[in-house]
Design an enzyme around this catalytic site. Structure first.
Site, short mmCIF file in Angstrom:
data_model
loop_
_atom_site.label_atom_id
_atom_site.label_comp_id
_atom_site.label_asym_id
_atom_site.label_seq_id
_atom_site.Cartn_x
_atom_site.Cartn_y
_atom_site.Cartn_z
CB SER A 260 -10.03 8.98 15.86
OG SER A 260 -10.80 10.35 16.31
CE1 TYR B 258 -11.88 9.96 10.37
CE2 TYR B 258 -12.08 10.40 12.93
CZ TYR B 258 -11.56 10.80 12.09
OH TYR B 258 -9.89 10.95 12.22
CE LYS C 264 -9.82 7.03 11.28
NZ LYS C 264 -8.49 7.13 10.40
#
Length: 253
Positions: free
Chosen positions: A51, A75, A79
């Site tokens: 991402s 998040y 990642k």
């Protein structure tokens, strides 16, 4: 490897985010390594959905693959760690990996999800079907987008690239269309008219705005482009792709 808890949910549920996004990635890599240890040379191609959330502000005008990785969300951190694991397991010869850093993927079909950036899809998807959509941020919020069709293309093309083509830096940012929310809305107006635009209701949400503010906006994807990755040329094309792929090629009455 697509399984993940998305941005907003990973921020709200710390334990769940790390269990799925980090432990899941590590468990997959270890399963592959153990399979190879038991049965010999098993080195599969592994395409990891990373991402743009791995990057954190302050940002330059355009972010290259060389920009430092300082995520501002759980998040993004999960990642980023996944990218490091993929690179190390690939370096050691356990997998043949490639990490695809997606821009915002719009317009996502189906029901709204828990992504903090879900409104990027919602303000187009719902009005095209005659439904109200909530807009939690200001019109000047800018982001880079690609369609689900392009996302599939990224994954398939990534799987076709050899280690020699990728070189040692196996994680790379994808191309896309960089527009403001206001420009998204004007593209909707051009394709579906004022009636659709009037279905967008402004509903400021400081929590969503804070998460989105920490995301990168514009990418210098020259490395991905040189390797043959492709995306749409403008946001109008992204809307037309949604109409073709998810609405049967025509706007609902």
């Amino acid at each position: 490897h697509l399984a993940a808890i998305i941005s907003g949910e990973a921020e709200r549920d710390f334990d769940k985010g790390y269990r799925i996004n980090l432990d899941g990635m590590r468990n997959l890599l270890e399963a592959i390594r153990q399979e190879s240890a038991r049965h010999g040379a098993y080195v599969p191609k592994l395409v990891f959905s990373s991402s743009s959330g791995i990057f954190g502000a302050p940002f330059p005008p355009a972010i290259s693959d060389e920009f430092h990785v300082t995520p501002l969300t759980s998040y993004g951190a999960q990642k980023a760690i996944g990218e490091l694991l993929l690179a190390d397991y690939s370096r050691r010869g356990f997998v043949d990996g490639v990490g695809i850093r997606f821009p915002s993927i719009v317009i996502r079909p189906g029901k709204p999800n828990a992504s903090a950036g879900g409104f990027f899809s919602g303000i187009i998807r719902e009005p095209l079907q005659g439904l109200e959509a909530l807009l939690p941020v200001e019109d000047d919020v800018i982001f880079t987008h690609a369609s689900p069709r392009s996302a599939v293309g990224f994954l398939l093309h990534g799987a076709s690239l050899s280690r020699e083509q990728l070189g040692p830096r196996i994680n790379l940012s994808m191309p896309g269309v960089c527009v403001t929310v206001g420009e998204q809305i004007e593209a909707l107006r051009r394709i579906a008219g004022d009636k659709a635009v009037k279905l967008i209701r402004r509903a400021p949400d400081p929590a969503s705005a804070a998460i989105v503010k920490g995301w990168p906006t514009r990418f210098d994807a020259k490395r991905a482009l040189s390797l043959g990755f492709k995306a749409e040329r403008d946001f109008d094309e992204i809307i037309r792709v949604h109409i073709e792929d998810d609405l049967g090629g025509r706007l609902p009455n």
